[in-house]
Scaffold this motif. Structure first.
Motif, PDB file in Angstrom:
ATOM      1  N   ARG A   1       0.822  -1.203   0.000  1.00 15.14           N
ATOM      2  CA  ARG A   1       0.000   0.000   0.000  1.00 15.14           C
ATOM      3  C   ARG A   1       0.858   1.256   0.000  1.00 15.14           C
ATOM      4  O   ARG A   1       1.954   1.279   0.558  1.00 15.14           O
ATOM      5  CB  ARG A   1      -0.899   0.023   1.239  1.00 15.14           C
ATOM      6  N   PRO A   2       0.331   2.324  -0.579  1.00 15.64           N
ATOM      7  CA  PRO A   2       1.037   3.603  -0.560  1.00 15.64           C
ATOM      8  C   PRO A   2       0.754   4.351   0.731  1.00 15.64           C
ATOM      9  O   PRO A   2      -0.051   3.914   1.560  1.00 15.64           O
ATOM     10  CB  PRO A   2       0.421   4.330  -1.749  1.00 15.64           C
TER      11      PRO A   2
ATOM     12  N   SER B   1      -0.788  -0.516  -8.989  1.00 20.06           N
ATOM     13  CA  SER B   1      -0.226  -1.814  -8.643  1.00 20.06           C
ATOM     14  C   SER B   1       0.659  -2.341  -9.772  1.00 20.06           C
ATOM     15  O   SER B   1       0.162  -2.667 -10.851  1.00 20.06           O
ATOM     16  CB  SER B   1      -1.347  -2.829  -8.358  1.00 20.06           C
ATOM     17  N   LYS B   2       1.950  -2.412  -9.511  1.00 18.88           N
ATOM     18  CA  LYS B   2       2.862  -3.002 -10.493  1.00 18.88           C
ATOM     19  C   LYS B   2       2.583  -4.488 -10.652  1.00 18.88           C
ATOM     20  O   LYS B   2       2.769  -5.061 -11.726  1.00 18.88           O
ATOM     21  CB  LYS B   2       4.308  -2.780 -10.057  1.00 18.88           C
ATOM     22  N   GLU B   3       2.124  -5.112  -9.571  1.00 18.52           N
ATOM     23  CA  GLU B   3       1.862  -6.553  -9.617  1.00 18.52           C
ATOM     24  C   GLU B   3       0.719  -6.899 -10.571  1.00 18.52           C
ATOM     25  O   GLU B   3       0.750  -7.937 -11.238  1.00 18.52           O
ATOM     26  CB  GLU B   3       1.512  -7.079  -8.211  1.00 18.52           C
TER      27      GLU B   3
ATOM     28  N   GLY C   1      -4.726   0.688 -11.317  1.00 15.87           N
ATOM     29  CA  GLY C   1      -4.735   1.569 -10.167  1.00 15.87           C
ATOM     30  C   GLY C   1      -5.679   1.072  -9.092  1.00 15.87           C
ATOM     31  O   GLY C   1      -6.640   0.347  -9.374  1.00 15.87           O
ATOM     32  N   ILE C   2      -5.415   1.482  -7.855  1.00 11.67           N
ATOM     33  CA  ILE C   2      -6.252   1.065  -6.726  1.00 11.67           C
ATOM     34  C   ILE C   2      -6.526   2.269  -5.829  1.00 11.67           C
ATOM     35  O   ILE C   2      -5.603   2.974  -5.421  1.00 11.67           O
ATOM     36  CB  ILE C   2      -5.567  -0.038  -5.886  1.00 11.67           C
TER      37      ILE C   2
ATOM     38  N   HIS D   1      -9.025   0.574 -10.658  1.00  9.59           N
ATOM     39  CA  HIS D   1      -9.214   1.467 -11.803  1.00  9.59           C
ATOM     40  C   HIS D   1      -8.450   0.862 -12.976  1.00  9.59           C
ATOM     41  O   HIS D   1      -7.216   0.855 -12.982  1.00  9.59           O
ATOM     42  CB  HIS D   1      -8.664   2.865 -11.513  1.00  9.59           C
ATOM     43  N   VAL D   2      -9.175   0.341 -13.958  1.00  6.21           N
ATOM     44  CA  VAL D   2      -8.573  -0.397 -15.067  1.00  6.21           C
ATOM     45  C   VAL D   2      -8.602   0.456 -16.328  1.00  6.21           C
ATOM     46  O   VAL D   2      -9.668   0.933 -16.745  1.00  6.21           O
ATOM     47  CB  VAL D   2      -9.318  -1.726 -15.305  1.00  6.21           C
TER      48      VAL D   2
END
Length: 286
Positions: free
Chosen positions: A170-171, A178-180, A184-185, A199-200
């Motif tokens: 988490r930031p 998310s690089k994984e 976006g989250i 967020h896709v």
């Protein structure tokens, strides 16, 4: 990238619980109740095919609970997780990643099945990594009295026991990429601790999987907060921030729990952010 709607099964919930302090005379106009005060609910998961990865966002209620348990939720309709996957030529063994917005039973129950002789449990996606975050995992595995009935250990602990559980880093703030997983989250705490809203980026659109932040199109007005939320006064500014961004950036909002409206857009009005357009998934994803 391709995106598919995975309908994991419809059910019903009490309309009053779904709308909190909002009177039935108001919410019944957008989410009509049956004779038992129950409204239609979906479990509309999202499947993302991106290169050699097949990422499933949420898994629905599953099918391992008792007949008595399911009787509380009035299951209806023909949908199932396996049937929806098969519609697109996939099997659960093809799934590489299972991302859980949060660990309430209607969002992660399908992640775990009975084993063959029903003596214990096993993960339902044997080749997948399961993704949550450490704050929410701690919250779910040591549940408060209010949420204890939603965090079922049989839905949660087998993911850890399998060795397939992973935590997203988490930031410091409430949003990260998310690089994984490649999307976006947005992190919110009103419904439950650190629920994650994906967020896709799809073609020229941002598709947002709304989970329980905006469960149905009827929940757009800020005070329309579910009785299930643990911190409703925190949900209000989270919704306000999110809906402002959704209107300004023309997000396409994927409604996980709306049985009749699949994807919507919103706009600013004199009354606040309100419904702009309604789309079927196929209209946006084709």
């Amino acid at each position: 990238m391709k995106i598919y709607p995975v309908e994991a099964g419809n059910f019903k919930l009490d309309g009053g619980a779904m709308f909190g302090v909002v009177p039935k005379t108001i919410w019944n106009k957008t989410n009509p109740a049956d004779e038992n005060n129950l409204i239609d609910i979906a479990a509309r998961c999202m499947l993302i095919e991106d290169g050699n990865r097949l990422i499933l966002i949420d898994t629905g209620m599953g099918n391992k609970q008792s007949e008595k348990f399911f009787g509380y939720y009035s299951l209806w309709g023909p949908h199932s997780l396996d049937g929806s996957l098969a519609k697109y030529g996939f099997h659960r063994d093809d799934i590489t990643d299972v991302f859980m917005t949060h660990l309430h039973f209607d969002h992660c129950g399908g992640s775990v099945n009975w084993n063959k002789d029903k003596t214990g449990y096993e993960v339902a996606f044997k080749n997948a990594k399961f993704w949550t975050n450490d704050n929410h995992w701690e919250w779910a595995t040591k549940p408060n009295a209010r949420e204890k009935a939603s965090f079922l250990s049989e839905n949660i602990l087998p993911m850890q026991e399998s060795g397939q559980l992973n935590f997203i880093k988490r930031p410091e703030g409430d949003y990260s990429h998310s690089k994984e997983l490649g999307f976006g989250i947005f992190y919110v705490d009103g419904h439950t601790e650190k629920m994650m809203i994906p967020h896709v980026q799809y073609q020229d659109k941002t598709i947002v999987f709304c989970a329980d932040l905006i469960p149905t199109a009827g929940h757009l007005p800020l005070p329309y907060v579910m009785g299930y939320d643990t911190r409703p006064l925190l949900t209000l500014p989270e919704k306000e921030k999110f809906l402002k961004a959704a209107a300004e950036n023309n997000y396409y909002l994927w409604l996980e729990h709306d049985a009749h409206n699949q994807i919507i857009t919103v706009e600013n009005t004199e009354k606040g952010v309100r419904l702009k357009e309604i789309f079927r998934c196929e209209d946006i994803l084709s």
